[in-house]
Design a protein around this motif. Structure first.
Motif, PDB file in Angstrom:
ATOM      1  N   GLY A  43     -31.416  25.968 -51.201  1.00 10.98           N
ATOM      2  CA  GLY A  43     -29.971  25.960 -50.996  1.00 10.98           C
ATOM      3  C   GLY A  43     -29.612  27.018 -49.968  1.00 10.98           C
ATOM      4  O   GLY A  43     -30.148  27.034 -48.876  1.00 10.98           O
ATOM      5  N   ARG A  44     -28.758  27.953 -50.349  1.00  8.76           N
ATOM      6  CA  ARG A  44     -28.395  29.038 -49.432  1.00  8.76           C
ATOM      7  C   ARG A  44     -29.186  30.307 -49.697  1.00  8.76           C
ATOM      8  O   ARG A  44     -28.973  31.329 -49.056  1.00  8.76           O
ATOM      9  N   PHE A  45     -30.109  30.252 -50.644  1.00 10.91           N
ATOM     10  CA  PHE A  45     -30.894  31.424 -51.015  1.00 10.91           C
ATOM     11  C   PHE A  45     -32.211  31.489 -50.254  1.00 10.91           C
ATOM     12  O   PHE A  45     -32.903  30.482 -50.115  1.00 10.91           O
ATOM     13  N   ILE A  46     -32.540  32.665 -49.778  1.00 14.12           N
ATOM     14  CA  ILE A  46     -33.791  32.916 -49.059  1.00 14.12           C
ATOM     15  C   ILE A  46     -34.654  33.815 -49.935  1.00 14.12           C
ATOM     16  O   ILE A  46     -34.177  34.819 -50.471  1.00 14.12           O
ATOM     17  N   ARG A  47     -35.925  33.475 -50.057  1.00 17.50           N
ATOM     18  CA  ARG A  47     -36.860  34.291 -50.822  1.00 17.50           C
ATOM     19  C   ARG A  47     -38.151  34.455 -50.031  1.00 17.50           C
ATOM     20  O   ARG A  47     -38.546  33.578 -49.238  1.00 17.50           O
ATOM     21  N   TYR A  48     -38.801  35.570 -50.257  1.00 14.95           N
ATOM     22  CA  TYR A  48     -40.080  35.888 -49.621  1.00 14.95           C
ATOM     23  C   TYR A  48     -41.097  36.191 -50.711  1.00 14.95           C
ATOM     24  O   TYR A  48     -40.798  36.919 -51.651  1.00 14.95           O
ATOM     25  N   ARG A  49     -42.285  35.647 -50.566  1.00 17.11           N
ATOM     26  CA  ARG A  49     -43.370  35.974 -51.486  1.00 17.11           C
ATOM     27  C   ARG A  49     -43.946  37.334 -51.079  1.00 17.11           C
ATOM     28  O   ARG A  49     -44.219  37.562 -49.896  1.00 17.11           O
TER      29      ARG A  49
END
Length: 71
Positions: A43-49
């Motif tokens: 969606g509008r959320f960004i995540r990084y591993r």
């Protein structure tokens, strides 16, 4: 259990702090696809591993050999 459930994820603010860069720089990297740092967009959320960030550090580590001078 999925491999992703065991993985640690960071939001943009946490990732920029971990990398030692601003959130603006991180956003520019995403927009320009400059550095190859993978991210996940839901969606509008960004995540990084965390594992991707650590691999990014490894891939971008430069080891310089000392110069040898001959007299």
């Amino acid at each position: 259990m999925s491999i992703y459930m065991q993985e640690k994820f960071l939001n943009s603010k946490e990732a920029s702090s971990y990398l030692g860069i601003s959130t603006v720089t991180l956003a520019k990297w995403r927009a320009n696809k400059q550095n190859g740092l993978p991210f996940i967009k839901i969606g509008r959320f960004i995540r990084y591993r965390v594992s991707d960030i650590e691999q990014f550090f490894k891939d971008n580590t430069i080891i310089r050999k000392p110069r040898i001078t001959i007299n």
